[in-house]
Design a protein around this motif. Structure first.
Motif, short mmCIF file in Angstrom:
data_model
loop_
_atom_site.label_atom_id
_atom_site.label_comp_id
_atom_site.label_asym_id
_atom_site.label_seq_id
_atom_site.Cartn_x
_atom_site.Cartn_y
_atom_site.Cartn_z
N GLN A 105 -4.96 5.61 -8.14
CA GLN A 105 -4.70 4.88 -6.88
C GLN A 105 -5.99 4.74 -6.08
N ASN A 106 -6.86 5.75 -6.16
CA ASN A 106 -8.14 5.68 -5.45
C ASN A 106 -9.01 4.54 -5.97
N ILE A 107 -9.09 4.43 -7.28
CA ILE A 107 -9.93 3.37 -7.88
C ILE A 107 -9.39 2.00 -7.49
N LEU A 108 -8.07 1.81 -7.62
CA LEU A 108 -7.49 0.51 -7.25
C LEU A 108 -7.72 0.22 -5.77
N ALA A 109 -7.52 1.22 -4.95
CA ALA A 109 -7.72 1.03 -3.50
C ALA A 109 -9.14 0.59 -3.19
N GLU A 110 -10.13 1.20 -3.83
CA GLU A 110 -11.53 0.82 -3.61
C GLU A 110 -11.77 -0.63 -4.04
N LYS A 111 -11.19 -1.02 -5.18
CA LYS A 111 -11.39 -2.38 -5.68
C LYS A 111 -10.78 -3.42 -4.73
N CYS A 112 -9.72 -3.02 -4.02
CA CYS A 112 -8.99 -3.96 -3.16
C CYS A 112 -9.39 -3.88 -1.69
N GLY A 113 -10.09 -2.82 -1.32
CA GLY A 113 -10.44 -2.63 0.09
C GLY A 113 -9.32 -1.98 0.89
N PHE A 114 -8.45 -1.22 0.22
CA PHE A 114 -7.36 -0.52 0.88
C PHE A 114 -7.58 0.98 0.77
N THR A 115 -6.72 1.74 1.40
CA THR A 115 -6.72 3.18 1.23
C THR A 115 -5.78 3.53 0.07
N PHE A 116 -6.02 4.69 -0.53
CA PHE A 116 -5.13 5.10 -1.63
C PHE A 116 -3.71 5.30 -1.11
N SER A 117 -3.56 5.70 0.14
CA SER A 117 -2.22 5.91 0.68
C SER A 117 -1.46 4.59 0.83
N TYR A 118 -2.21 3.50 1.10
CA TYR A 118 -1.56 2.18 1.16
C TYR A 118 -1.05 1.79 -0.22
N ILE A 119 -1.89 1.97 -1.25
CA ILE A 119 -1.48 1.65 -2.62
C ILE A 119 -0.25 2.48 -3.00
N GLY A 120 -0.27 3.75 -2.67
CA GLY A 120 0.87 4.62 -2.95
C GLY A 120 2.13 4.14 -2.25
N GLY A 121 1.97 3.71 -0.99
CA GLY A 121 3.10 3.19 -0.23
C GLY A 121 3.68 1.92 -0.84
N VAL A 122 2.80 1.07 -1.35
CA VAL A 122 3.26 -0.16 -2.02
C VAL A 122 4.01 0.21 -3.29
N GLU A 123 3.44 1.11 -4.08
CA GLU A 123 4.07 1.50 -5.34
C GLU A 123 5.42 2.18 -5.13
N ARG A 124 5.57 2.88 -4.02
CA ARG A 124 6.84 3.56 -3.70
C ARG A 124 7.78 2.68 -2.90
N ALA A 125 7.39 1.43 -2.67
CA ALA A 125 8.20 0.45 -1.92
C ALA A 125 8.38 0.86 -0.47
N GLU A 126 7.41 1.58 0.08
CA GLU A 126 7.45 1.97 1.48
C GLU A 126 6.76 0.94 2.37
N LYS A 127 6.03 0.03 1.77
CA LYS A 127 5.29 -1.00 2.51
C LYS A 127 5.85 -2.37 2.15
#
Length: 114
Positions: A23-45
């Protein structure tokens, strides 16, 4: 939670893991935080289309890849199942192999129409 958010989040996670990204690597590539990516993957966002496009770019896939899950729930005809199988066989191949398969398929179709 919306079914579409759950299914898209799961597809993002599947693709991310297939690519070997944390999640950290993807977040860096997208300009997001890892917690945002996690929230998207868990359908919290409730992700915007703009952010979905950024994630697609970070994963180097087309945005449509996040919606492929829907085919699993649709009833496909026998013909559509065969086409889906062909696409699955080709999806991870290199462009030269795909081009060769296309040319072979063209010849098979041309031959069968005689």
């Amino acid at each position: 939670m919306s079914d579409v958010l759950i299914q898209v989040g799961q597809r993002i996670r599947e693709i991310r893991k297939e690519k070997g990204y944390s999640q950290n690597i993807l977040a860096e590539k997208c300009g997001f935080t890892f917690s945002y990516i996690g929230g998207v993957e868990r359908a919290e966002k409730n992700i915007s289309l703009i952010n979905l496009a950024k994630i697609a770019e970070g994963l180097d896939v087309g945005i449509h890849q996040f919606f492929i899950y829907s085919y699993e729930y649709e009833h496909l005809s026998d013909k559509e199942e065969l086409i889906k199988e062909l696409v699955s066989m080709l999806i991870d191949q290199n462009p030269d192999t795909i081009e060769m398969a296309k040319n072979i398929l063209k010849e098979v179709i041309r031959y069968s129409q005689k």
